[in-house]
Design a protein around this motif. Sequence first.
Motif, PDB file in Angstrom:
ATOM      1  N   GLY A  72       0.829  -1.198   0.000  1.00 35.46           N
ATOM      2  CA  GLY A  72       0.000   0.000   0.000  1.00 35.46           C
ATOM      3  C   GLY A  72       0.868   1.254   0.000  1.00 35.46           C
ATOM      4  N   PRO A  73       0.207   2.404  -0.103  1.00 33.43           N
ATOM      5  CA  PRO A  73       0.985   3.664  -0.137  1.00 33.43           C
ATOM      6  C   PRO A  73       1.669   3.919   1.201  1.00 33.43           C
ATOM      7  N   GLY A  74       2.865   4.490   1.121  1.00 38.46           N
ATOM      8  CA  GLY A  74       3.611   4.828   2.311  1.00 38.46           C
ATOM      9  C   GLY A  74       4.573   5.969   2.040  1.00 38.46           C
ATOM     10  N   PRO A  75       4.807   6.794   3.045  1.00 39.98           N
ATOM     11  CA  PRO A  75       5.717   7.940   2.812  1.00 39.98           C
ATOM     12  C   PRO A  75       7.126   7.501   2.422  1.00 39.98           C
ATOM     13  N   ALA A  76       7.615   6.422   3.022  1.00 37.44           N
ATOM     14  CA  ALA A  76       8.984   5.995   2.706  1.00 37.44           C
ATOM     15  C   ALA A  76       9.086   5.503   1.274  1.00 37.44           C
ATOM     16  N   ASN A  77       8.059   4.719   0.848  1.00 39.09           N
ATOM     17  CA  ASN A  77       8.101   4.236  -0.541  1.00 39.09           C
ATOM     18  C   ASN A  77       8.024   5.387  -1.532  1.00 39.09           C
ATOM     19  N   LEU A  78       7.293   6.423  -1.183  1.00 40.66           N
ATOM     20  CA  LEU A  78       7.185   7.579  -2.075  1.00 40.66           C
ATOM     21  C   LEU A  78       8.524   8.304  -2.224  1.00 40.66           C
ATOM     22  N   GLN A  79       9.389   8.144  -1.218  1.00 38.15           N
ATOM     23  CA  GLN A  79      10.705   8.783  -1.313  1.00 38.15           C
ATOM     24  C   GLN A  79      11.551   8.231  -2.483  1.00 38.15           C
ATOM     25  N   ARG A  80      11.198   7.039  -2.948  1.00 39.05           N
ATOM     26  CA  ARG A  80      11.902   6.536  -4.125  1.00 39.05           C
ATOM     27  C   ARG A  80      11.758   7.524  -5.291  1.00 39.05           C
ATOM     28  N   LEU A  81      10.529   8.072  -5.408  1.00 41.32           N
ATOM     29  CA  LEU A  81      10.280   9.001  -6.504  1.00 41.32           C
ATOM     30  C   LEU A  81      10.759  10.404  -6.183  1.00 41.32           C
ATOM     31  N   LEU A  83      13.249  11.260  -3.956  1.00 40.03           N
ATOM     32  CA  LEU A  83      14.645  11.382  -3.532  1.00 40.03           C
ATOM     33  C   LEU A  83      15.607  10.742  -4.549  1.00 40.03           C
ATOM     34  N   ALA A  84      15.433   9.440  -4.793  1.00 38.28           N
ATOM     35  CA  ALA A  84      16.372   8.752  -5.696  1.00 38.28           C
ATOM     36  C   ALA A  84      16.136   9.120  -7.155  1.00 38.28           C
ATOM     37  N   ILE A 122      15.922   5.431   2.322  1.00 38.38           N
ATOM     38  CA  ILE A 122      14.563   4.954   2.018  1.00 38.38           C
ATOM     39  C   ILE A 122      14.298   3.602   2.673  1.00 38.38           C
ATOM     40  N   LEU A 123      15.247   2.677   2.584  1.00 45.35           N
ATOM     41  CA  LEU A 123      15.037   1.346   3.151  1.00 45.35           C
ATOM     42  C   LEU A 123      14.952   1.383   4.673  1.00 45.35           C
ATOM     43  N   VAL A 124      15.748   2.243   5.312  1.00 47.58           N
ATOM     44  CA  VAL A 124      15.653   2.380   6.768  1.00 47.58           C
ATOM     45  C   VAL A 124      14.272   2.866   7.158  1.00 47.58           C
ATOM     46  N   ARG A 125      13.709   3.857   6.429  1.00 48.07           N
ATOM     47  CA  ARG A 125      12.378   4.377   6.743  1.00 48.07           C
ATOM     48  C   ARG A 125      11.290   3.335   6.466  1.00 48.07           C
ATOM     49  N   ILE A 126      11.511   2.517   5.400  1.00 51.43           N
ATOM     50  CA  ILE A 126      10.523   1.471   5.123  1.00 51.43           C
ATOM     51  C   ILE A 126      10.497   0.454   6.246  1.00 51.43           C
ATOM     52  N   ASP A 127      11.671   0.117   6.785  1.00 58.39           N
ATOM     53  CA  ASP A 127      11.710  -0.794   7.938  1.00 58.39           C
ATOM     54  C   ASP A 127      10.975  -0.199   9.122  1.00 58.39           C
ATOM     55  N   ALA A 128      11.162   1.109   9.328  1.00 59.48           N
ATOM     56  CA  ALA A 128      10.497   1.758  10.465  1.00 59.48           C
ATOM     57  C   ALA A 128       8.980   1.743  10.306  1.00 59.48           C
ATOM     58  N   GLU A 129       8.496   1.712   9.037  1.00 58.51           N
ATOM     59  CA  GLU A 129       7.058   1.700   8.798  1.00 58.51           C
ATOM     60  C   GLU A 129       6.502   0.283   8.742  1.00 58.51           C
ATOM     61  N   GLY A 130       7.388  -0.720   8.973  1.00 55.50           N
ATOM     62  CA  GLY A 130       6.932  -2.102   8.989  1.00 55.50           C
ATOM     63  C   GLY A 130       6.942  -2.776   7.640  1.00 55.50           C
ATOM     64  N   GLY A 131       7.609  -2.183   6.659  1.00 57.56           N
ATOM     65  CA  GLY A 131       7.665  -2.789   5.338  1.00 57.56           C
ATOM     66  C   GLY A 131       8.915  -3.661   5.188  1.00 57.56           C
ATOM     67  N   ALA A 132       9.121  -4.180   3.953  1.00 56.97           N
ATOM     68  CA  ALA A 132      10.290  -5.016   3.630  1.00 56.97           C
ATOM     69  C   ALA A 132      11.415  -4.094   3.202  1.00 56.97           C
ATOM     70  N   GLY A 133      12.193  -3.626   4.194  1.00 60.82           N
ATOM     71  CA  GLY A 133      13.261  -2.681   3.897  1.00 60.82           C
ATOM     72  C   GLY A 133      14.618  -3.315   3.988  1.00 60.82           C
ATOM     73  N   LEU A 134      15.484  -2.654   4.726  1.00 57.88           N
ATOM     74  CA  LEU A 134      16.871  -3.086   4.778  1.00 57.88           C
ATOM     75  C   LEU A 134      17.027  -4.427   5.494  1.00 57.88           C
ATOM     76  N   ARG A 135      16.065  -4.768   6.392  1.00 59.13           N
ATOM     77  CA  ARG A 135      16.187  -6.020   7.127  1.00 59.13           C
ATOM     78  C   ARG A 135      15.833  -7.237   6.276  1.00 59.13           C
ATOM     79  N   SER A 136      15.280  -7.016   5.099  1.00 59.71           N
ATOM     80  CA  SER A 136      14.853  -8.130   4.261  1.00 59.71           C
ATOM     81  C   SER A 136      15.861  -8.364   3.130  1.00 59.71           C
ATOM     82  N   TRP A 137      15.649  -9.474   2.429  1.00 58.06           N
ATOM     83  CA  TRP A 137      16.510  -9.791   1.291  1.00 58.06           C
ATOM     84  C   TRP A 137      16.341  -8.766   0.170  1.00 58.06           C
TER      85      TRP A 137
END
Length: 688
Positions: A72-81, A83-84, A122-137
């Motif tokens: 679903g939508p999330g602020p961290a995922n939106l940072q891909r567009l 920021l990167a 971005i991945l650190v923020r996704i982890d903080a929001e409970g998504g598959a970020g830096l802690r995942s493969w």
Amino acid sequence: MRVHAVKTSRGKPDRGAAELPLRLLLRFSDAGYEQRFLDHYVGFYLRYAQASLLLGLLLIVGDYLADRIAFGPGPANLQRLTLALPVLLAGLAFSFTSVARRHWQAVMAGFIVTVAMCLFTILVRIDAEGGAGLRSWVGVLNFTFLQFYCFVILGVQFRHALVAGLAIVAAFELALWRYASMSGEEAAYWSYHVVTVFLLAAGIGWWREFVLRKEFVARVALDDSRIAAEQRALQLAHYDEVTGLPNRRRFTELAAPALERAQAEDQACAVLHVEVDRLRGVNEAFGRGPVDAALATVAQRLRACIRGADVVVTSPPAGETGDTGVLARFSDNAFMVLVADLPGQERASAIAQRLLAAVGQPVIVAGQPVMLSASVGIAMYPGDGTDLAGLTRCAEQAARAARDAGGAQHLFFDRELNAGARDRVLLENELRQAIQGGQLCMHYQAKVDARNGALMGAEALVRWQHPQRGLVPPGRFIPMAEECGLIGPLTDWVLEAACASLRRWSDRGLRTVPLSVNLPASSLADPSLLEQLERLMQRHRLSPASLMLELTETMLMRDLPATSQVLARLRDRGFGLSLDDFGTGYSSLSHLQRLPMNELKIDRAFITDVARGGRDSALATAIITLGRELGLQVVAEGVETDEQSQFLLARGCELQQGYLFSRPLPEEAFELLLRRGSTLSVPTAAAA
């Protein structure tokens, strides 16, 4: 992309720069060669990097859409567009600027590191929001892909990719051990995989660039050899190899604009044709190599004696500056120069005098000083011609006239020379037709025993009965035949006609006498001469003794060993050999002893004043004595008075030839002499 050769200070490709050091950070040892590699590299790989940036943009957009669908939508995922994506767009925009071609590799590597930092955030923020970020493969895969992206996909040089890759690995390790909240075993596990992938990607990147540089070395070597061959061909096409001066074609290219300026500004010009006199004789005496070296020296002197203000045709050789190439070499012994802005003929005459003085200085040929001279022809614009072709033609005609007048002088062109040259060209064409068209005829001059007038032989002399010009004297067309290459066909015709006359006289029952035929130097050098003469003897059923071959001593001295062998074969087959014009050439007694001659002819130059005593009588007496001692038959030619004949008889020279006994007669009149066997009662009409 086409690779152009980089020249060293001497104008040659730097071969040592192609050595490729096997370092970790690949780089050519020579800065110039490295720059050539970069110039070649950027032509293709900048476009390759642009395509890679577009691929990165698509992957970031794809990650954004995948995470949005899965979580679903999330602020961290939106940072891909936000920021990167702008970082990659900035890198893509930078790649199209002019600055990018000079600094694009380091900047591209910096953009990739910046994108890695953005992904880290971005991945650190996704982890903080409970998504598959830096802690995942998924996060680990992102950094692994960035490593391959640096070393393989982006295509920057290895040393820049290595720095970027190390920065990405450092960022990843920092994220694992500090921000990912992993256990030591998990962090070590992911670190092992990422470092392994880093080493694999780095090895691929290093090997790719090593192979690329090796291929570049081979390509540059091929391009350099091709460019060197093109430059060599261009040099040979436009410049003389011996002197380094422009050739005829290059002279035309350089002189035409100068002549056009003179026409536009209404200025006077002069074309000077410098022809070195008697260079062929020097070439035959010393050989081509030493003479070429002497000509190079002459060219340097001519170049030095012409002031830069005089000459408008300049073409400096490679590595030189200033008005150094001031002449053009037109042929083996001729140079040409165009002089502009002349106040009058006096200036052109002064320049010609300087050229003559330069050629007249001694030159060293094969270690010996040799004196040369030149003939200079001058054509003035606009009086003698309005185009370059006409001026050069007029200058050549004037130089030829100066040479015929004795050489070592200069002459200006005039209309009479042009008319004479035209007449000469017409006469040459008419001679070609005359040889095939039956306009030639034979005259015969008797050789007699001066004691009783008995006919002992005759000399065959060719005459040209022109339908419009009348009887053309041999002194006019025989030298021309030698110069234009017609002497061979002319000699063949004379030999055929002489043998045919001998056969006719024999068939008519007339007393036959040996017939002398003059041979040119080209016939003596022809290996088929003996075979040709034997065919003539067989076809006309003649004995070789009925033919006497006359050769001049100057001609025989050109290659004495080879000449002696040819003459020995001719004499062994029975042909008579006569040494004509003796005393006017080398007159070496040692050479005369080696030549297998039957007859020795005293030149008419020693006969004219022989009855008056002095040197001519002494020389004639010496030649008669020498010939008798060597067992040769001595013939005096050019005998015109009774005093000359009596003097020669008193010294033992019985065989004589000249107007006193008989002029050259046509075949019908000469047959009367054959019937009588004597010249004492030649009819007046026949003699005329």
